[in-house]
Design a protein around this motif. Structure first.
Motif, PDB file in Angstrom:
ATOM      1  N   TYR A  96       5.178   0.239  -1.445  1.00 15.94           N
ATOM      2  CA  TYR A  96       5.491  -0.794  -0.459  1.00 15.94           C
ATOM      3  C   TYR A  96       6.985  -1.081  -0.492  1.00 15.94           C
ATOM      4  O   TYR A  96       7.599  -1.105  -1.561  1.00 15.94           O
ATOM      5  CB  TYR A  96       4.741  -2.099  -0.789  1.00 15.94           C
ATOM      6  CG  TYR A  96       3.261  -1.913  -0.998  1.00 15.94           C
ATOM      7  CD1 TYR A  96       2.763  -1.435  -2.206  1.00 15.94           C
ATOM      8  CD2 TYR A  96       2.347  -2.226   0.016  1.00 15.94           C
ATOM      9  CE1 TYR A  96       1.412  -1.260  -2.406  1.00 15.94           C
ATOM     10  CE2 TYR A  96       0.990  -2.055  -0.186  1.00 15.94           C
ATOM     11  CZ  TYR A  96       0.531  -1.569  -1.392  1.00 15.94           C
ATOM     12  OH  TYR A  96      -0.815  -1.391  -1.585  1.00 15.94           O
ATOM     13  N   TYR A 113       4.449   0.300   4.284  1.00 19.17           N
ATOM     14  CA  TYR A 113       3.808   0.795   3.085  1.00 19.17           C
ATOM     15  C   TYR A 113       3.319   2.218   3.278  1.00 19.17           C
ATOM     16  O   TYR A 113       3.065   2.662   4.392  1.00 19.17           O
ATOM     17  CB  TYR A 113       2.702  -0.151   2.603  1.00 19.17           C
ATOM     18  CG  TYR A 113       1.288   0.219   2.986  1.00 19.17           C
ATOM     19  CD1 TYR A 113       0.728  -0.305   4.141  1.00 19.17           C
ATOM     20  CD2 TYR A 113       0.520   1.046   2.180  1.00 19.17           C
ATOM     21  CE1 TYR A 113      -0.568   0.004   4.489  1.00 19.17           C
ATOM     22  CE2 TYR A 113      -0.769   1.356   2.531  1.00 19.17           C
ATOM     23  CZ  TYR A 113      -1.321   0.836   3.685  1.00 19.17           C
ATOM     24  OH  TYR A 113      -2.605   1.156   4.037  1.00 19.17           O
ATOM     25  N   SER A 157       1.283   0.341  -6.289  1.00 17.56           N
ATOM     26  CA  SER A 157      -0.009  -0.005  -6.865  1.00 17.56           C
ATOM     27  C   SER A 157      -0.830   1.260  -7.026  1.00 17.56           C
ATOM     28  O   SER A 157      -0.585   2.268  -6.353  1.00 17.56           O
ATOM     29  CB  SER A 157      -0.750  -1.049  -6.022  1.00 17.56           C
ATOM     30  OG  SER A 157      -1.096  -0.544  -4.761  1.00 17.56           O
ATOM     31  N   LYS A 179      -3.704   2.162  -6.123  1.00 22.85           N
ATOM     32  CA  LYS A 179      -4.167   2.623  -4.829  1.00 22.85           C
ATOM     33  C   LYS A 179      -4.096   1.464  -3.858  1.00 22.85           C
ATOM     34  O   LYS A 179      -3.782   0.353  -4.246  1.00 22.85           O
ATOM     35  CB  LYS A 179      -5.585   3.189  -4.908  1.00 22.85           C
ATOM     36  CG  LYS A 179      -6.606   2.282  -5.568  1.00 22.85           C
ATOM     37  CD  LYS A 179      -7.937   2.995  -5.715  1.00 22.85           C
ATOM     38  CE  LYS A 179      -8.956   2.109  -6.419  1.00 22.85           C
ATOM     39  NZ  LYS A 179     -10.267   2.798  -6.549  1.00 22.85           N
ATOM     40  N   ARG A 180      -4.382   1.743  -2.607  1.00 19.03           N
ATOM     41  CA  ARG A 180      -4.299   0.693  -1.598  1.00 19.03           C
ATOM     42  C   ARG A 180      -5.467  -0.274  -1.771  1.00 19.03           C
ATOM     43  O   ARG A 180      -6.408  -0.005  -2.489  1.00 19.03           O
ATOM     44  CB  ARG A 180      -4.320   1.302  -0.203  1.00 19.03           C
ATOM     45  CG  ARG A 180      -5.623   1.990   0.140  1.00 19.03           C
ATOM     46  CD  ARG A 180      -5.610   2.592   1.522  1.00 19.03           C
ATOM     47  NE  ARG A 180      -5.502   1.590   2.560  1.00 19.03           N
ATOM     48  CZ  ARG A 180      -5.566   1.872   3.852  1.00 19.03           C
ATOM     49  NH1 ARG A 180      -5.694   3.125   4.252  1.00 19.03           N
ATOM     50  NH2 ARG A 180      -5.455   0.926   4.753  1.00 19.03           N
ATOM     51  N   GLY A 181      -5.353  -1.403  -1.085  1.00 24.52           N
ATOM     52  CA  GLY A 181      -6.457  -2.346  -1.135  1.00 24.52           C
ATOM     53  C   GLY A 181      -6.041  -3.632  -1.809  1.00 24.52           C
ATOM     54  O   GLY A 181      -5.189  -3.663  -2.699  1.00 24.52           O
ATOM     55  N   GLU A 182      -6.653  -4.698  -1.386  1.00 30.82           N
ATOM     56  CA  GLU A 182      -6.171  -6.012  -1.809  1.00 30.82           C
ATOM     57  C   GLU A 182      -6.450  -6.312  -3.266  1.00 30.82           C
ATOM     58  O   GLU A 182      -5.903  -7.254  -3.818  1.00 30.82           O
ATOM     59  CB  GLU A 182      -6.783  -7.078  -0.915  1.00 30.82           C
ATOM     60  CG  GLU A 182      -8.296  -7.171  -1.005  1.00 30.82           C
ATOM     61  CD  GLU A 182      -8.831  -8.254  -0.087  1.00 30.82           C
ATOM     62  OE1 GLU A 182      -9.383  -7.890   0.963  1.00 30.82           O
ATOM     63  OE2 GLU A 182      -8.687  -9.431  -0.423  1.00 30.82           O
ATOM     64  N   TYR A 183      -7.305  -5.549  -3.935  1.00 31.59           N
ATOM     65  CA  TYR A 183      -7.621  -5.850  -5.324  1.00 31.59           C
ATOM     66  C   TYR A 183      -6.732  -5.110  -6.307  1.00 31.59           C
ATOM     67  O   TYR A 183      -6.900  -5.253  -7.515  1.00 31.59           O
ATOM     68  CB  TYR A 183      -9.087  -5.546  -5.602  1.00 31.59           C
ATOM     69  CG  TYR A 183     -10.009  -6.354  -4.727  1.00 31.59           C
ATOM     70  CD1 TYR A 183     -10.772  -5.749  -3.742  1.00 31.59           C
ATOM     71  CD2 TYR A 183     -10.074  -7.742  -4.853  1.00 31.59           C
ATOM     72  CE1 TYR A 183     -11.592  -6.500  -2.914  1.00 31.59           C
ATOM     73  CE2 TYR A 183     -10.891  -8.494  -4.032  1.00 31.59           C
ATOM     74  CZ  TYR A 183     -11.644  -7.871  -3.068  1.00 31.59           C
ATOM     75  OH  TYR A 183     -12.447  -8.613  -2.245  1.00 31.59           O
ATOM     76  N   ASN A 184      -5.812  -4.329  -5.779  1.00 33.65           N
ATOM     77  CA  ASN A 184      -4.934  -3.564  -6.668  1.00 33.65           C
ATOM     78  C   ASN A 184      -3.572  -4.240  -6.767  1.00 33.65           C
ATOM     79  O   ASN A 184      -2.865  -4.383  -5.775  1.00 33.65           O
ATOM     80  CB  ASN A 184      -4.773  -2.139  -6.138  1.00 33.65           C
ATOM     81  CG  ASN A 184      -6.066  -1.368  -6.268  1.00 33.65           C
ATOM     82  OD1 ASN A 184      -6.423  -0.923  -7.346  1.00 33.65           O
ATOM     83  ND2 ASN A 184      -6.785  -1.238  -5.165  1.00 33.65           N
ATOM     84  N   GLU A 185      -3.197  -4.623  -7.973  1.00 37.10           N
ATOM     85  CA  GLU A 185      -1.964  -5.352  -8.185  1.00 37.10           C
ATOM     86  C   GLU A 185      -0.765  -4.507  -7.788  1.00 37.10           C
ATOM     87  O   GLU A 185      -0.693  -3.316  -8.091  1.00 37.10           O
ATOM     88  CB  GLU A 185      -1.816  -5.760  -9.643  1.00 37.10           C
ATOM     89  CG  GLU A 185      -0.537  -6.550  -9.937  1.00 37.10           C
ATOM     90  CD  GLU A 185      -0.414  -6.973 -11.375  1.00 37.10           C
ATOM     91  OE1 GLU A 185      -1.427  -6.888 -12.108  1.00 37.10           O
ATOM     92  OE2 GLU A 185       0.684  -7.365 -11.775  1.00 37.10           O
ATOM     93  N   GLN A 186       0.191  -5.154  -7.122  1.00 38.36           N
ATOM     94  CA  GLN A 186       1.451  -4.513  -6.778  1.00 38.36           C
ATOM     95  C   GLN A 186       2.481  -4.852  -7.849  1.00 38.36           C
ATOM     96  O   GLN A 186       2.679  -6.016  -8.178  1.00 38.36           O
ATOM     97  CB  GLN A 186       1.934  -4.978  -5.399  1.00 38.36           C
ATOM     98  CG  GLN A 186       1.018  -4.549  -4.276  1.00 38.36           C
ATOM     99  CD  GLN A 186       1.549  -4.926  -2.910  1.00 38.36           C
ATOM    100  OE1 GLN A 186       2.737  -5.199  -2.730  1.00 38.36           O
ATOM    101  NE2 GLN A 186       0.673  -4.940  -1.922  1.00 38.36           N
ATOM    102  N   PHE A 197       6.417  -4.732  -8.916  1.00 34.54           N
ATOM    103  CA  PHE A 197       7.689  -4.713  -8.197  1.00 34.54           C
ATOM    104  C   PHE A 197       8.817  -4.129  -9.040  1.00 34.54           C
ATOM    105  O   PHE A 197       8.878  -4.321 -10.256  1.00 34.54           O
ATOM    106  CB  PHE A 197       8.075  -6.128  -7.765  1.00 34.54           C
ATOM    107  CG  PHE A 197       7.316  -6.601  -6.566  1.00 34.54           C
ATOM    108  CD1 PHE A 197       6.032  -7.099  -6.686  1.00 34.54           C
ATOM    109  CD2 PHE A 197       7.882  -6.531  -5.300  1.00 34.54           C
ATOM    110  CE1 PHE A 197       5.315  -7.525  -5.563  1.00 34.54           C
ATOM    111  CE2 PHE A 197       7.187  -6.953  -4.177  1.00 34.54           C
ATOM    112  CZ  PHE A 197       5.898  -7.442  -4.317  1.00 34.54           C
TER     113      PHE A 197
END
Lengths: 110, 115
Positions: B33, B48, B95, B97-104, B106
């Motif tokens: 991202y 992203y 992260s 993988k994609r998806g809202e449960y995978n922490e990004q 930085f």
């Protein structure tokens, strides 16, 4: 579109004071909610998260509860330390990208 | 292990010049991202990647901005004909993988100053 609103800073507190930083959101569906922290001179770090309603995220003495009825995710800490001085960002994630609030600077004095 | 790295850490350029910003994600992370942190706009999403594809480019502010990712790893954000309003800190995150449960996670960011 989705958005996050958080209280403007700076928030200035004495050590051991109680902290609340307000955060509300607008989103379709059921986003995950996050608090990120940026310490002086450092990168953005995840502080805590909650993925569904009524979940409480906690870390390093900080807590936030996902309140669907009030669309809020307020950050709290019972006793702040000088080392907590940083910028705090509330964020939501509905799909892949994070949507951030504007950030709140916290300054804690001894 | 190594975190997300970005280079350069600081870049000063003259208005009208092109710049390239580089991001090295955490090894094995498939999603990458780009965000921008500026005084006027706060922290905003740019683009992203999942692998080498960019399913969401909706945050790129103009056609002067482009990004690519090669080999499912390194990404480059290019800004052509830079303007003063492009001055900001450009953040990269990755992260697993994609998806809202995978922490990004930085990186430290690249501070771009356009004179």
């Amino acid at each position: 579109g989705d958005s996050v609103t958080q209280m403007e800073g700076p928030v200035t507190l004495s050590e051991e004071a109680f902290l609340t930083i307000n955060c509300t959101y607008t989103a379709t569906g059921y986003p995950s909610l996050f608090w990120y922290v940026q310490y002086p001179g450092e990168g953005l770090q995840l502080l805590l998260k909650a993925t569904k309603a009524d979940d409480k995220g906690s870390n390093k003495g900080f807590e936030a509860t996902y309140r669907k009825e009030t669309t809020s995710f307020h950050l709290e800490k019972g006793s702040v330390q000088v080392s907590d001085s940083a910028v705090y960002f509330c964020a939501l994630r509905n799909t892949d990208k994070l949507i951030f609030g504007t950030g709140t600077r916290l300054q804690v004095f001894p | 292990g190594a975190g997300v790295s970005q280079s350069p850490s600081n870049k000063v350029t003259e208005k009208g010049k092109d710049v390239e910003l580089r991001c090295d994600p955490i090894s094995g992370h498939t999603a990458l991202y780009w965000y921008r942190q500026s005084l006027g706009q706060g922290l905003e999403f740019l683009i992203y990647f999942q692998g080498n594809s960019a399913p969401d480019k909706s945050g790129l502010p103009s056609d002067r901005f482009s990004a690519e990712r090669t080999g499912g790893s390194v990404s480059t954000l290019t800004i052509q004909r830079t303007q003063q309003e492009d001055s900001a800190v450009y953040l990269c995150a990755s992260s697993l993988k994609r998806g809202e449960y995978n922490e990004q996670f930085f990186g430290p960011g690249t501070r771009l100053t356009v004179l």
